[in-house]
Design a protein around this motif. Structure first.
Motif, short mmCIF file in Angstrom:
data_model
loop_
_atom_site.label_atom_id
_atom_site.label_comp_id
_atom_site.label_asym_id
_atom_site.label_seq_id
_atom_site.Cartn_x
_atom_site.Cartn_y
_atom_site.Cartn_z
N GLN A 16 0.82 -1.20 0.00
CA GLN A 16 0.00 0.00 0.00
C GLN A 16 0.86 1.25 0.00
O GLN A 16 0.54 2.24 -0.68
N ALA A 17 1.95 1.23 0.77
CA ALA A 17 2.84 2.40 0.81
C ALA A 17 3.45 2.68 -0.55
O ALA A 17 3.54 3.83 -0.99
N ALA A 18 3.87 1.62 -1.26
CA ALA A 18 4.45 1.80 -2.59
C ALA A 18 3.41 2.37 -3.56
O ALA A 18 3.72 3.23 -4.38
N VAL A 19 2.17 1.88 -3.47
CA VAL A 19 1.11 2.39 -4.34
C VAL A 19 0.83 3.86 -4.06
O VAL A 19 0.66 4.67 -4.98
N LEU A 20 0.80 4.22 -2.76
CA LEU A 20 0.57 5.61 -2.41
C LEU A 20 1.67 6.52 -2.91
O LEU A 20 1.43 7.63 -3.40
N ALA A 93 7.31 -0.64 9.75
CA ALA A 93 8.47 0.07 9.21
C ALA A 93 8.13 1.55 9.04
O ALA A 93 7.01 1.89 8.66
N LEU A 94 9.09 2.41 9.35
CA LEU A 94 8.98 3.85 9.13
C LEU A 94 10.27 4.32 8.50
O LEU A 94 11.36 4.07 9.04
N MET A 95 10.18 5.01 7.36
CA MET A 95 11.36 5.49 6.64
C MET A 95 11.07 6.89 6.14
O MET A 95 10.16 7.10 5.34
N LEU A 96 11.88 7.85 6.59
CA LEU A 96 11.61 9.26 6.30
C LEU A 96 12.92 10.04 6.34
O LEU A 96 13.75 9.83 7.23
N SER A 97 13.12 10.94 5.37
CA SER A 97 14.28 11.83 5.39
C SER A 97 13.82 13.24 5.04
O SER A 97 12.74 13.44 4.47
N GLY A 98 14.65 14.23 5.40
CA GLY A 98 14.30 15.61 5.13
C GLY A 98 15.51 16.51 5.15
O GLY A 98 16.58 16.14 5.65
N TYR A 113 13.02 2.92 11.02
CA TYR A 113 12.61 2.02 12.10
C TYR A 113 12.08 0.73 11.49
O TYR A 113 11.22 0.76 10.60
N LEU A 114 12.60 -0.41 11.94
CA LEU A 114 12.19 -1.72 11.45
C LEU A 114 11.86 -2.62 12.63
O LEU A 114 12.61 -2.66 13.61
N ASP A 115 10.77 -3.36 12.52
CA ASP A 115 10.37 -4.33 13.53
C ASP A 115 10.14 -5.65 12.83
O ASP A 115 9.13 -5.83 12.13
N LEU A 116 11.10 -6.58 12.98
CA LEU A 116 11.00 -7.90 12.36
C LEU A 116 10.56 -8.91 13.40
O LEU A 116 11.10 -8.96 14.50
N GLY A 117 9.61 -9.76 13.04
CA GLY A 117 9.19 -10.84 13.92
C GLY A 117 10.18 -11.99 13.88
O GLY A 117 11.26 -11.90 13.29
N ASP A 146 14.51 -5.61 16.31
CA ASP A 146 13.80 -4.34 16.42
C ASP A 146 14.88 -3.25 16.41
O ASP A 146 15.70 -3.18 17.33
N GLY A 147 14.90 -2.41 15.37
CA GLY A 147 16.00 -1.47 15.25
C GLY A 147 15.60 -0.09 14.79
O GLY A 147 14.65 0.08 14.02
N THR A 148 16.33 0.92 15.28
CA THR A 148 16.16 2.31 14.87
C THR A 148 17.51 2.86 14.43
O THR A 148 18.51 2.69 15.14
N VAL A 149 17.54 3.51 13.27
CA VAL A 149 18.75 4.17 12.78
C VAL A 149 18.38 5.63 12.49
O VAL A 149 17.50 5.89 11.67
N TRP A 150 19.06 6.56 13.17
CA TRP A 150 18.79 7.99 12.98
C TRP A 150 20.09 8.69 12.62
O TRP A 150 21.09 8.61 13.34
#
Length: 285
Positions: A16-20, A93-98, A113-117, A146-150
């Motif tokens: 859905q994210a790719a389609v959006l 997953a959350l991926m954002l840059s600015g 941010y990635l959360d893998l089961g 479960d990882g965050t990279v900033w």
């Protein structure tokens, strides 16, 4: 023998994210083009979908009770997370840059941010107290991550023109990583099959330097974005690289890129790799 998994499709949220993102290319009204180096404040925001292969060698020191499973005194397991089916276990997953720019100066940030089961993993080695490999131990394992990279950095434009521009960057990167490893072992030393789990939390800060920018293809709307940084901390070093192709609209950009992010940790010889394609849409104002 373990049965083979049936092929699984990416989670609906990623599709859905790719389609959006693709739909936004035609859904946003046009705005007047501006010169980002005119001395006024300019901003951009890029939501993106990154689909990397994730490879990791994560070493776990076993608790004494777990180490006692082996008569030779095994104290460490080294695991490898395969990239084949992580998408089926992606929970969020959350991926954002600015970027904010004023003239030649800019501030850049990127967050992942990635959360893998739980994901099937391979135990590479089971070692004893003397470092010997216990080759006769049968095993299977699962790993969750479960990882965050900033990343945050300041930039200065060294050169710009009709060909594009290049910025020099300096800043830092934060990594927060939580992993849990579950195993089942069957030894050849007269022991019963045993199961257990161990978790590992890691926080890491590194300073980094790098460069980013774009190369313009003549008078067309096509361009090539690029990014490279390297960094080091007290017990780790990291690098990140991106190269791609983009198309410029009046309101912003659409880009498709190949991106790679790597971490190596000196204290326990662990490492982490993300490599794969990324699709992003940049909104400018």
């Amino acid at each position: 023998m373990r049965h083979m998994k049936q092929p699984q499709h990416p989670p609906a949220t990623l599709v859905q994210a790719a389609v959006l993102l693709a739909g936004s290319l035609v859904a946003i009204p046009a705005a007047a083009a501006v010169d980002p180096f005119d001395g006024a404040w300019h901003f951009n925001l890029t939501p993106y979908v990154w689909l990397p292969n994730i490879n990791a060698d994560l070493n776990y020191d076993l608790r004494p009770r777990a180490a006692a499973l082996f008569r030779s005194g095994a104290t460490q397991l080294s695991t490898e997370i395969g990239p084949n089916d992580y998408l089926s276990n992606l929970q969020f997953a959350l991926m954002l840059s600015g970027e904010a720019r004023k003239g030649l100066w800019s501030v850049y940030t990127d967050i992942i941010y990635l959360d893998l089961g739980n994901q099937d993993s391979r135990i590479r080695t089971v070692r004893g107290l003397r470092g010997e490999s216990l080759t006769n131990v049968a095993h299977q394992a699962e790993t969750s991550l479960d990882g965050t990279v900033w990343t945050l950095g300041g930039g200065y434009t060294l050169a710009h023109g009709a060909w594009g521009h290049v910025d020099l960057l300096a800043g830092f990167r934060y990594l927060g990583l939580d992993t849990e490893f579950k195993w089942q072992l069957a030894g050849s030393y007269g022991l019963l099959d045993r199961t257990g789990k161990v978790s590992k939390n890691r926080e890491d800060w590194v300073g980094l330097v790098g460069a980013k920018g774009e190369i313009l293809f003549g008078d067309t709307r096509w361009f090539m974005p690029y990014y490279l940084d390297v960094g080091t901390g007290s017990s780790s070093w990291t690098w990140q690289a991106l190269v791609g192709v983009g198309y410029r609209f009046e309101w912003g950009d659409a880009t498709l890129a190949l991106r790679s992010l790597s971490y190596d940790f000196d204290e326990d010889d662990s490492n982490l790799r993300f490599t794969g394609p990324a699709l992003g849409v940049t909104f400018r104002w």
